[in-house]
Write a protein that holds these residues in place. Structure first.
Motif, mmCIF file in Angstrom:
data_model
loop_
_atom_site.group_PDB
_atom_site.id
_atom_site.type_symbol
_atom_site.label_atom_id
_atom_site.label_comp_id
_atom_site.label_asym_id
_atom_site.label_seq_id
_atom_site.Cartn_x
_atom_site.Cartn_y
_atom_site.Cartn_z
ATOM 1 N N ILE A 109 0.845 -1.193 0.000
ATOM 2 C CA ILE A 109 0.000 0.000 0.000
ATOM 3 C C ILE A 109 0.885 1.249 0.000
ATOM 4 N N GLY A 110 1.972 1.199 0.773
ATOM 5 C CA GLY A 110 2.889 2.332 0.849
ATOM 6 C C GLY A 110 3.508 2.671 -0.493
ATOM 7 N N ILE A 111 3.872 1.646 -1.257
ATOM 8 C CA ILE A 111 4.446 1.861 -2.589
ATOM 9 C C ILE A 111 3.445 2.580 -3.486
ATOM 10 N N ILE A 112 2.202 2.136 -3.446
ATOM 11 C CA ILE A 112 1.165 2.737 -4.283
ATOM 12 C C ILE A 112 0.936 4.194 -3.903
ATOM 13 N N VAL A 113 0.811 4.463 -2.604
ATOM 14 C CA VAL A 113 0.548 5.826 -2.136
ATOM 15 C C VAL A 113 1.731 6.740 -2.451
ATOM 16 N N PHE A 114 2.946 6.269 -2.187
ATOM 17 C CA PHE A 114 4.139 7.076 -2.416
ATOM 18 C C PHE A 114 4.285 7.430 -3.886
ATOM 19 N N ARG A 115 4.118 6.443 -4.756
ATOM 20 C CA ARG A 115 4.268 6.689 -6.198
ATOM 21 C C ARG A 115 3.204 7.649 -6.698
ATOM 22 N N ASP A 116 1.946 7.355 -6.388
ATOM 23 C CA ASP A 116 0.857 8.156 -6.934
ATOM 24 C C ASP A 116 0.841 9.574 -6.368
#
Length: 199
Positions: free
Chosen positions: A94-101
């Motif tokens: 989830i962190g990867i998705i939030v950070f990237r977006d």
């Protein structure tokens, strides 16, 4: 009508935490209401875009708020998933998705306000489609798991197969890759814009 897109974007931003709060409650009625809230918020996304194009209205506020409200709604959807089962929906993914977006959205808002056009890739569109498809299915299963009997047992059996876990891995990987590709493709534009800003 000119202010309607901004009103809808603001409304969507406000609905994101309401959805999140309702969804994480282990109550069938509240979780069902949360899906209705999410659906209404998603509809406002389509409506504000339609009215902005229909009446050719665009403001500094709209440029900032519209993509940010979209991401807040998406983030709210993903953030609530680990509350269902952290083994199926790991926080690091989830962190990867939030950070990237969040990073790419901030960059797009910044460049758009400076009238800089960045190139988009089909990978980004595929990423968005994959994210939303996965998210809608996961949220639906999160609602169905509260049913007793055959329906609830079916959801638990699906979770035991780790289908959602591996799906989450794929979504996180595609999201990260699309972000790296986006920066790589636009490296010359971003570099030149930064150099011009400091010259």
């Amino acid at each position: 009508m000119e202010k309607l897109p901004n009103i809808l974007s603001t409304l969507r931003m406000g609905m994101a935490p309401i959805f999140l709060f309702l969804f994480i409650q282990e109550d069938l009625l509240l979780r069902g209401i949360s899906l209705v809230v999410f659906a209404i918020a998603a509809i406002t996304d389509a409506l504000d875009g339609y009215y902005a194009r229909r009446y050719d209205v665009e403001s500094e506020y709209g440029i900032f708020m519209d993509p940010l409200a979209d991401k807040f709604l998406t983030f709210a959807g993903f953030v609530c998933l680990p509350f269902l089962d952290p083994t199926q929906f790991p926080w690091w993914a989830i962190g990867i998705i939030v950070f990237r977006d969040l990073g790419i959205t901030g960059l797009r808002i910044y460049t758009k306000r400076r009238n800089i056009t960045l190139q988009t890739r089909k990978t980004a569109k595929a990423k968005t489609a994959l994210q939303m498809t996965y998210l809608y299915v996961a949220l639906l299963f999160g609602f169905l798991m509260l049913f007793k009997g055959a329906v609830g047992n079916f959801v638990l059996n699906v979770f035991s197969l780790d289908i959602f876990y591996w799906g989450m891995i794929v979504v996180a990987f595609v999201t990260a890759y699309s972000g790296i590709e986006y920066l790589f493709v636009n490296r010359s534009i971003l570099f030149n814009s930064e150099r011009n800003a400091t010259s």
